[in-house]
Write an enzyme that holds these catalytic residues in place. Sequence first.
Site, PDB file in Angstrom:
ATOM      1  N   ASP A   1      -1.851  -9.640  -3.043  1.00 52.18           N
ATOM      2  CA  ASP A   1      -1.978  -8.813  -3.870  1.00 52.18           C
ATOM      3  C   ASP A   1      -2.245  -7.472  -3.183  1.00 52.18           C
ATOM      4  O   ASP A   1      -2.778  -7.551  -2.672  1.00 52.18           O
ATOM      5  CB  ASP A   1      -3.138  -9.168  -5.074  1.00 52.18           C
ATOM      6  CG  ASP A   1      -3.087 -10.041  -6.578  1.00 52.18           C
ATOM      7  OD1 ASP A   1      -2.133  -9.829  -6.915  1.00 52.18           O
ATOM      8  OD2 ASP A   1      -3.663 -10.343  -6.961  1.00 52.18           O
TER       9      ASP A   1
ATOM     10  N   ASP B   1       3.179  -9.442 -10.877  1.00 49.37           N
ATOM     11  CA  ASP B   1       2.341  -9.506 -11.899  1.00 49.37           C
ATOM     12  C   ASP B   1       2.963  -8.882 -13.205  1.00 49.37           C
ATOM     13  O   ASP B   1       2.684  -8.977 -14.549  1.00 49.37           O
ATOM     14  CB  ASP B   1       0.636  -9.487 -11.726  1.00 49.37           C
ATOM     15  CG  ASP B   1       0.029 -10.498 -11.419  1.00 49.37           C
ATOM     16  OD1 ASP B   1       0.455 -11.804 -11.140  1.00 49.37           O
ATOM     17  OD2 ASP B   1      -0.652 -10.127 -10.123  1.00 49.37           O
TER      18      ASP B   1
END
Length: 166
Positions: free
Chosen positions: A123, A141
């Site tokens: 991330d 995402d």
Amino acid sequence: MSKPLCSTGLRWLWLVVVVLIIDLGSKYLILQNFALGDTVGLFPSLNLHYARNYGAAFSFLADSGSWQRWFFAGIAIGICVILLVMMYRSKATQKLNNIAYALIIGGALGNLFDRLWHGFVVDMIDFYVGDWHFATFNLADTAICIGAALIVLEGFLPKPTAKEQA
């Protein structure tokens, strides 16, 4: 008798490849140029921040040992298979749904690759306001969320009449 693939929603699979290239490319750049925890400010309220997510969204089940890696991998594979079947059964002209499915598949495959290759999901997008930070996320995402929003949006749009579908 089988139908030509170009007449189905599978015609939109190119978008899966685009999402994968962008997602995996961005994660590669982070892994090559950032140490874990490094942060670089891009704009006010937006940073690049290298984080590892061993769980699902919002690090759900991140501290549950290693079983969740395979659990979430199985869910991603199952969702991809279901959406591919839905794309095959839909017409290529059903653009909004097929684009949504392709975005979700591309995002799911990007995170699946990370989960299987690294054991965690990379991330890097850190959105914040003042001292409040949203959960760090990645481009996969983002694609999944946009795809889900398009599916919801499609549910509110008027359905084409039988004449318009012909």
